[in-house]
Structures are given as structure tokens and as C-alpha cells.
Design a protein around this motif. Structure first.
Motif, PDB file in Angstrom:
ATOM      1  N   GLY A 249       0.829  -1.199   0.000  1.00  0.00           N
ATOM      2  CA  GLY A 249       0.000   0.000   0.000  1.00  0.00           C
ATOM      3  C   GLY A 249       0.864   1.250   0.000  1.00  0.00           C
ATOM      4  N   PRO A 250       0.261   2.409   0.213  1.00  0.00           N
ATOM      5  CA  PRO A 250       1.034   3.656   0.180  1.00  0.00           C
ATOM      6  C   PRO A 250       2.046   3.738   1.318  1.00  0.00           C
ATOM      7  CG  PRO A 250      -1.198   4.067   0.945  1.00  0.00           C
ATOM      8  CD  PRO A 250      -1.172   2.651   0.457  1.00  0.00           C
ATOM      9  N   TYR A 251       3.155   4.366   1.037  1.00  0.00           N
ATOM     10  CA  TYR A 251       4.200   4.579   2.032  1.00  0.00           C
ATOM     11  C   TYR A 251       3.715   5.608   3.056  1.00  0.00           C
ATOM     12  CZ  TYR A 251       8.768   5.910   3.955  1.00  0.00           C
ATOM     13  OH  TYR A 251       9.827   6.175   4.789  1.00  0.00           O
ATOM     14  N   LEU A 252       4.051   5.374   4.322  1.00  0.00           N
ATOM     15  CA  LEU A 252       3.655   6.280   5.396  1.00  0.00           C
ATOM     16  C   LEU A 252       4.837   6.538   6.322  1.00  0.00           C
ATOM     17  CD1 LEU A 252       0.211   4.743   6.494  1.00  0.00           C
ATOM     18  CD2 LEU A 252       0.548   6.831   5.159  1.00  0.00           C
ATOM     19  N   VAL A 253       4.908   7.749   6.842  1.00  0.00           N
ATOM     20  CA  VAL A 253       5.848   8.064   7.913  1.00  0.00           C
ATOM     21  C   VAL A 253       5.013   8.373   9.141  1.00  0.00           C
ATOM     22  CG1 VAL A 253       7.701   9.552   8.727  1.00  0.00           C
ATOM     23  CG2 VAL A 253       7.554   8.966   6.304  1.00  0.00           C
ATOM     24  N   LEU A 254       5.119   7.534  10.154  1.00  0.00           N
ATOM     25  CA  LEU A 254       4.316   7.694  11.360  1.00  0.00           C
ATOM     26  C   LEU A 254       5.037   8.593  12.365  1.00  0.00           C
ATOM     27  CD1 LEU A 254       3.163   3.996  11.889  1.00  0.00           C
ATOM     28  CD2 LEU A 254       1.969   5.841  10.674  1.00  0.00           C
ATOM     29  N   PRO A 255       4.306   9.443  13.066  1.00  0.00           N
ATOM     30  CA  PRO A 255       4.936  10.279  14.087  1.00  0.00           C
ATOM     31  C   PRO A 255       5.663   9.440  15.124  1.00  0.00           C
ATOM     32  CG  PRO A 255       2.700  11.036  13.637  1.00  0.00           C
ATOM     33  CD  PRO A 255       2.868   9.725  12.909  1.00  0.00           C
ATOM     34  N   ILE A 256       6.902   9.789  15.384  1.00  0.00           N
ATOM     35  CA  ILE A 256       7.782   9.135  16.362  1.00  0.00           C
ATOM     36  C   ILE A 256       8.208   7.742  15.901  1.00  0.00           C
ATOM     37  CG2 ILE A 256       8.071   8.384  18.757  1.00  0.00           C
ATOM     38  CD1 ILE A 256       6.018  10.477  19.568  1.00  0.00           C
TER      39      ILE A 256
ATOM     40  N   THR B 149       1.293  -0.557   9.104  1.00  0.00           N
ATOM     41  CA  THR B 149       0.608   0.209  10.146  1.00  0.00           C
ATOM     42  C   THR B 149      -0.587  -0.573  10.685  1.00  0.00           C
ATOM     43  OG1 THR B 149       1.273   2.307   9.120  1.00  0.00           O
ATOM     44  CG2 THR B 149      -0.562   2.377  10.663  1.00  0.00           C
ATOM     45  N   THR B 150      -1.320  -1.209   9.780  1.00  0.00           N
ATOM     46  CA  THR B 150      -2.414  -2.081  10.200  1.00  0.00           C
ATOM     47  C   THR B 150      -1.887  -3.218  11.069  1.00  0.00           C
ATOM     48  OG1 THR B 150      -3.613  -1.599   8.149  1.00  0.00           O
ATOM     49  CG2 THR B 150      -4.307  -3.543   9.393  1.00  0.00           C
ATOM     50  N   GLY B 151      -0.776  -3.803  10.657  1.00  0.00           N
ATOM     51  CA  GLY B 151      -0.166  -4.878  11.437  1.00  0.00           C
ATOM     52  C   GLY B 151       0.294  -4.420  12.802  1.00  0.00           C
ATOM     53  N   LEU B 152       0.777  -3.179  12.881  1.00  0.00           N
ATOM     54  CA  LEU B 152       1.241  -2.625  14.156  1.00  0.00           C
ATOM     55  C   LEU B 152       0.099  -2.545  15.164  1.00  0.00           C
ATOM     56  CD1 LEU B 152       3.567  -1.279  15.759  1.00  0.00           C
ATOM     57  CD2 LEU B 152       2.810   0.908  14.788  1.00  0.00           C
ATOM     58  N   PHE B 153      -1.058  -2.072  14.702  1.00  0.00           N
ATOM     59  CA  PHE B 153      -2.214  -1.982  15.594  1.00  0.00           C
ATOM     60  C   PHE B 153      -2.712  -3.379  15.987  1.00  0.00           C
ATOM     61  CE2 PHE B 153      -2.575   2.339  13.790  1.00  0.00           C
ATOM     62  CZ  PHE B 153      -2.681   3.056  14.971  1.00  0.00           C
ATOM     63  N   ALA B 154      -2.689  -4.318  15.040  1.00  0.00           N
ATOM     64  CA  ALA B 154      -3.129  -5.682  15.340  1.00  0.00           C
ATOM     65  C   ALA B 154      -2.217  -6.336  16.376  1.00  0.00           C
ATOM     66  CB  ALA B 154      -3.167  -6.512  14.056  1.00  0.00           C
ATOM     67  N   ASP B 155      -0.908  -6.183  16.215  1.00  0.00           N
ATOM     68  CA  ASP B 155       0.042  -6.751  17.178  1.00  0.00           C
ATOM     69  C   ASP B 155      -0.147  -6.142  18.564  1.00  0.00           C
ATOM     70  OD1 ASP B 155       1.342  -8.591  15.533  1.00  0.00           O
ATOM     71  OD2 ASP B 155       2.710  -7.074  14.741  1.00  0.00           O
ATOM     72  N   SER B 156      -0.393  -4.825  18.602  1.00  0.00           N
ATOM     73  CA  SER B 156      -0.600  -4.155  19.889  1.00  0.00           C
ATOM     74  C   SER B 156      -1.852  -4.675  20.573  1.00  0.00           C
ATOM     75  CB  SER B 156      -0.707  -2.641  19.685  1.00  0.00           C
ATOM     76  OG  SER B 156       0.492  -2.113  19.148  1.00  0.00           O
ATOM     77  N   LEU B 157      -2.912  -4.913  19.785  1.00  0.00           N
ATOM     78  CA  LEU B 157      -4.158  -5.423  20.344  1.00  0.00           C
ATOM     79  C   LEU B 157      -3.966  -6.814  20.935  1.00  0.00           C
ATOM     80  CD1 LEU B 157      -7.204  -5.090  20.793  1.00  0.00           C
ATOM     81  CD2 LEU B 157      -7.555  -6.043  18.498  1.00  0.00           C
ATOM     82  N   VAL B 158      -3.277  -7.683  20.191  1.00  0.00           N
ATOM     83  CA  VAL B 158      -3.023  -9.047  20.675  1.00  0.00           C
ATOM     84  C   VAL B 158      -2.152  -9.014  21.917  1.00  0.00           C
ATOM     85  CG1 VAL B 158      -1.906 -11.241  20.133  1.00  0.00           C
ATOM     86  CG2 VAL B 158      -3.321 -10.108  18.411  1.00  0.00           C
ATOM     87  N   PHE B 159      -1.121  -8.196  21.886  1.00  0.00           N
ATOM     88  CA  PHE B 159      -0.209  -8.125  23.028  1.00  0.00           C
ATOM     89  C   PHE B 159      -0.926  -7.613  24.270  1.00  0.00           C
ATOM     90  CE2 PHE B 159       2.822  -5.951  25.751  1.00  0.00           C
ATOM     91  CZ  PHE B 159       3.798  -6.920  25.903  1.00  0.00           C
ATOM     92  N   ASN B 160      -1.732  -6.552  24.106  1.00  0.00           N
ATOM     93  CA  ASN B 160      -2.456  -6.009  25.260  1.00  0.00           C
ATOM     94  C   ASN B 160      -3.411  -7.033  25.852  1.00  0.00           C
ATOM     95  OD1 ASN B 160      -1.176  -3.557  24.990  1.00  0.00           O
ATOM     96  ND2 ASN B 160      -2.826  -2.608  23.823  1.00  0.00           N
ATOM     97  N   THR B 161      -4.050  -7.804  24.980  1.00  0.00           N
ATOM     98  CA  THR B 161      -4.993  -8.814  25.455  1.00  0.00           C
ATOM     99  C   THR B 161      -4.283  -9.891  26.262  1.00  0.00           C
ATOM    100  OG1 THR B 161      -6.421  -8.454  23.526  1.00  0.00           O
ATOM    101  CG2 THR B 161      -6.701 -10.512  24.747  1.00  0.00           C
ATOM    102  N   ILE B 162      -3.128 -10.332  25.782  1.00  0.00           N
ATOM    103  CA  ILE B 162      -2.402 -11.423  26.451  1.00  0.00           C
ATOM    104  C   ILE B 162      -1.622 -10.923  27.661  1.00  0.00           C
ATOM    105  CG2 ILE B 162      -0.581 -13.143  26.180  1.00  0.00           C
ATOM    106  CD1 ILE B 162      -1.402 -13.424  23.267  1.00  0.00           C
TER     107      ILE B 162
END
Length: 251
Positions: A166-173, A182-195
Motif C-alpha cells: 500500500g502507500p508509504y507512510l511516515v508515522l509520528p515518532i 501500520t495495520t499490522g502494528l495496531f493488530a500486534d498491539s491489540l493481541v499483546f495487550n490482550t495477552i
């Protein structure tokens, strides 16, 4: 005594010999060929991989890249430098090992999703060994036993099943990314927070956990903005990020 004129002649001959010797020992320099085109003059028939990247949000991304530089220089790095100054190296290593071990949760989940069962088993073994013998991962005996870390994230999992970047993105920080990662980053964070937080009922430790982990990640990263010496650093970082991600997905 030796006449003055004779002495001058001898010195002159010696100097001349040294000069010729130095010339003979110099390596033959290749002829420098100037670039055929500047970036603004590249004809359409010429391919330039560094520019052939889908970046429709480039003005926004460049602005975020500049923000990240300012944030890194005036806030992030001073905090990291203070952390490195007051923390002994042995403790820094233990903290890095601890967060690396916690990261095995994401590694195991995504390795399993990619149906790499043998690697998933090795990742689980590594986590168990380091969490027990390594005292919550502060030490890393699993590596000495031959259980090496294999980093996997949900962005790689999506790429493994053929989803484009998909399109290239530069995320803050955070820095370089793309829509898939970026989608994967949010998914990993959700799984990690749950566990790691909800399942273990330790959600009150979430803010300090992420703060210290962020400092540790920047501590381990050697990259510094605008130290590449290239006026096209944004383009180079963009290309490098995408190529590295392609290699990680294909491994």
C-alpha cells in the motif's frame, strides 16, 4: 670539507628521487564520470528505483519526517542519553533482553499464523527457557542453546499471504511504515495487550511498560536523522525500509 655547491646538488638529487618515488607509488585514479541527469531532468524512459515508490502522501510524510527529526533531537535522544548515563550497561542489557523476550508473544503468534510450525515451536521453547532459566527474560540462555530469535509481526503475516504494502507512510515518532505495516502494528498491539495485560490483569502497568520499552527501542537503534550525508535522505530511507520489509517477508 664538502663544497657548498656540491652539497646543494646532492640534496636536490635526493629530493627529486623522493618526488619520483612518490609519484610512482600513487595508485592510478579512475576517471570520474559526472551523472548523466539530475533528479529533475530524468527522462521518462529512465528507471530510477529510488523514485519508483508509491508515495501519494509525500508532502505529508516529509513534514512528519521533519517533525520526527525535531522530536528526536530535542526530546527523544536527550531522554535516551539520560537513561544511558544513569543506567549501568549490565542493567541496560537486562532490560533489552526482557523486552525482547516479551516480544516473543508477537513472534509466536505471527509465526503460527504463517503456518511455520517448526519455527513456532522453537519460538515457544525460546520463550519458556528465557522466562524461567533466564529469570523473566533478563538473561538469554536460549540463544546459547541454539534457539535463536525469529522476528515476525502481523505486517509480515499480511505480506506472507500476498497483501501489498500500500502507500508509504511516515508515522509520528515511530518512523517509516506503510498502510499494511501500520495495520499490522495496531493488530500486534491489540493481541499483546490482550495477552500481556488483560489476561494477566496487570493493566495498571501498561503506561510505564510502553514508556520504558520505547526508550529501550530508541536506545538500541543506531540511526540518527540527517547523518547520512545525502541530500536525498528521505528517499533513501524510504527505499531501504521497503526493501528490508520485502526481505523479511520472503525469508
Amino acid at each position: 670539507m664538502m663544497r657548498r655547491s656540491t652539497l646543494i646538488k646532492i640534496v636536490f638529487v635526493l629530493l627529486l628521487g623522493i618526488i619520483f618515488q612518490g609519484c610512482a607509488s600513487q595508485p592510478r585514479q579512475e576517471k570520474i564520470i559526472p551523472p548523466e541527469y539530475s533528479l529533475s531532468e530524468i527522462p521518462e524512459s529512465k528507471e530510477l528505483p529510488i523514485l519508483d515508490i508509491y508515495d501519494p502522501l509525500e508532502p505529508f510524510n516529509r513534514a512528519v519526517y521533519l517533525f520526527n527529526y525535531q522530536f528526536d533531537k530535542y526530546i527523544f535522544l536527550p531522554v535516551v542519553n539520560t537513561y544511558e548515563f544513569i543506567t549501568p550497561d549490565l542493567i541496560e542489557k537486562g532490560i533489552s533482553n526482557f523486552f525482547s523476550n516479551i516480544g516473543e508473544i508477537s513472534n509466536f503468534t505471527n509465526t503460527l499464523l504463517q503456518l511455520k510450525f517448526l519455527r513456532a515451536l522453537k519460538t515457544a521453547t525460546r520463550f519458556v527457557v528465557n522466562s524461567t532459566v533466564g529469570i523473566a527474560g533478563i538473561w538469554d540462555p536460549a540463544t546459547r542453546l541454539g534457539f535463536f530469535q525469529h522476528r515476525e509481526d502481523f505486517g509480515q503475516t499480511l505480506g506472507y499471504y500476498g497483501l501489498g504494502s500500500g502507500p508509504y507512510l511516515v508515522l509520528p515518532i515511530v518512523g517509516p511504515s506503510n498502510l499494511r505495516d501500520t495495520t499490522g502494528l495496531f493488530a500486534d498491539s491489540l493481541v499483546f495487550n490482550t495477552i500481556a495485560f488483560d489476561l494477566w490483569e496487570i493493566s495498571e502497568f501498561q503506561p510505564p511498560f510502553y514508556f520504558v520499552r520505547t526508550i529501550d527501542q530508541r536506545h538500541r537503534a543506531s540511526f540518527r536523522y540527517y547523518e547520512t550525508g545525502s541530500p536525498f535522505e528521505y528517499d533513501l530511507i524510504r527505499l531501504l525500509y521497503l526493501k528490508v520489509r520485502e526481505a523479511e517477508i520472503s525469508k
